[in-house]
Design a protein around this motif. Sequence first.
Motif, PDB file in Angstrom:
ATOM      1  N   THR A   1      -7.370   3.088  -6.658  1.00 40.27           N
ATOM      2  CA  THR A   1      -8.760   2.641  -6.678  1.00 40.27           C
ATOM      3  C   THR A   1      -9.555   3.511  -5.722  1.00 40.27           C
ATOM      4  O   THR A   1      -9.155   3.690  -4.557  1.00 40.27           O
ATOM      5  N   ALA A   2     -10.650   4.058  -6.204  1.00 40.56           N
ATOM      6  CA  ALA A   2     -11.483   4.923  -5.362  1.00 40.56           C
ATOM      7  C   ALA A   2     -11.911   4.196  -4.100  1.00 40.56           C
ATOM      8  O   ALA A   2     -12.423   3.073  -4.162  1.00 40.56           O
ATOM      9  N   GLY A   3     -11.669   4.822  -2.976  1.00 36.37           N
ATOM     10  CA  GLY A   3     -12.059   4.269  -1.699  1.00 36.37           C
ATOM     11  C   GLY A   3     -11.072   3.279  -1.110  1.00 36.37           C
ATOM     12  O   GLY A   3     -11.214   2.862   0.035  1.00 36.37           O
ATOM     13  N   ARG A   4     -10.049   2.879  -1.895  1.00 41.10           N
ATOM     14  CA  ARG A   4      -9.084   1.888  -1.408  1.00 41.10           C
ATOM     15  C   ARG A   4      -7.654   2.411  -1.392  1.00 41.10           C
ATOM     16  O   ARG A   4      -6.747   1.732  -0.913  1.00 41.10           O
ATOM     17  N   GLY A   5      -7.434   3.585  -1.951  1.00 42.83           N
ATOM     18  CA  GLY A   5      -6.099   4.161  -1.944  1.00 42.83           C
ATOM     19  C   GLY A   5      -5.230   3.643  -3.086  1.00 42.83           C
ATOM     20  O   GLY A   5      -5.733   3.144  -4.101  1.00 42.83           O
ATOM     21  N   SER A   6      -3.919   3.734  -2.906  1.00 37.52           N
ATOM     22  CA  SER A   6      -2.957   3.398  -3.953  1.00 37.52           C
ATOM     23  C   SER A   6      -2.116   2.195  -3.556  1.00 37.52           C
ATOM     24  O   SER A   6      -1.766   2.019  -2.388  1.00 37.52           O
TER      25      SER A   6
ATOM     26  N   ALA B   1       0.845  -1.189   0.000  1.00 38.28           N
ATOM     27  CA  ALA B   1       0.000   0.000   0.000  1.00 38.28           C
ATOM     28  C   ALA B   1       0.882   1.242   0.000  1.00 38.28           C
ATOM     29  O   ALA B   1       1.905   1.286   0.691  1.00 38.28           O
ATOM     30  N   PHE B   2       0.508   2.224  -0.797  1.00 38.12           N
ATOM     31  CA  PHE B   2       1.229   3.492  -0.856  1.00 38.12           C
ATOM     32  C   PHE B   2       0.575   4.462   0.127  1.00 38.12           C
ATOM     33  O   PHE B   2      -0.618   4.353   0.405  1.00 38.12           O
ATOM     34  N   PRO B   3       1.351   5.400   0.692  1.00 36.26           N
ATOM     35  CA  PRO B   3       0.762   6.359   1.645  1.00 36.26           C
ATOM     36  C   PRO B   3      -0.454   7.078   1.080  1.00 36.26           C
ATOM     37  O   PRO B   3      -0.539   7.358  -0.115  1.00 36.26           O
ATOM     38  N   ARG B   4      -1.385   7.402   1.964  1.00 35.60           N
ATOM     39  CA  ARG B   4      -2.613   8.072   1.566  1.00 35.60           C
ATOM     40  C   ARG B   4      -2.350   9.524   1.198  1.00 35.60           C
ATOM     41  O   ARG B   4      -1.382  10.133   1.663  1.00 35.60           O
ATOM     42  N   GLU B   5      -3.223  10.080   0.363  1.00 34.67           N
ATOM     43  CA  GLU B   5      -3.116  11.495  -0.015  1.00 34.67           C
ATOM     44  C   GLU B   5      -2.994  12.387   1.212  1.00 34.67           C
ATOM     45  O   GLU B   5      -2.124  13.267   1.273  1.00 34.67           O
TER      46      GLU B   5
END
Length: 237
Positions: free
Chosen positions: A68-73, A34-38
């Motif tokens: 992915t919308a709602g799931r992050g990067s 998982a990549f860090p959130r915005e």
Amino acid sequence: MSLDALPAHSGDADDLARLLARALFSGHWQPGQAFPRELDIARHFAISRNQVRNALARLTAAGLLERTAGRGSVVRTLDEWHLLDPIVSDWMSGLTRLDPALIREVYAFRLSSEPLVAALAARAATPSDIARLAQALDGMKQSARQARERHAEFDVQFHDAIYSASHNLVWRQMGHLLRPSIMALVQGSQQRLETLTDSLDRHERLFEAIKAGEPDAASQAARQVLQRTAQDLGLCE
């Protein structure tokens, strides 16, 4: 992985995309992670979420992230990265430490392509091409003795000159796009060496084969140069 290990950033979305891409190339985040959130990126660098969103859009367009919308990067697998995209090549420029998996992929490509390109150069090289190769080789020899920190620069110039001497439009463009990744491999392969004598000898044989117009010898010499690179990178025994 944490954002804390990254250098400070206060620029625009392009600068942020470059910083994050270079962290990915260095293995700071691995494929599938998982990549860090915005929001977390915006808070860490004290910038707007719009800047972060634009930067992440650039990384997504380059094949580095899947959003992915709602799931992050999520970091995409290496085979989905657009390594020959000019902007990706630019992001990689000047980077001296690549993730080992990326090193192996770049090396595998060079091993499959450069013997062929060397053979093409042996057939097509002009006197000016030979002069350019000779100049780069002389720079390698001089820097090996007097200015080791510049040796990688001349080494890359030598390989770039081979791509150019092929006089094939696609290969010449490929050599330009691969230059940053070749530089990273060259620098990595030289870090542990006390002497560059063997490497120089192999490059000398490659030069002489191209100069003599001997495609088979040039192909074999290029393969021997890359075999030395693999040894120095620890890719083989």
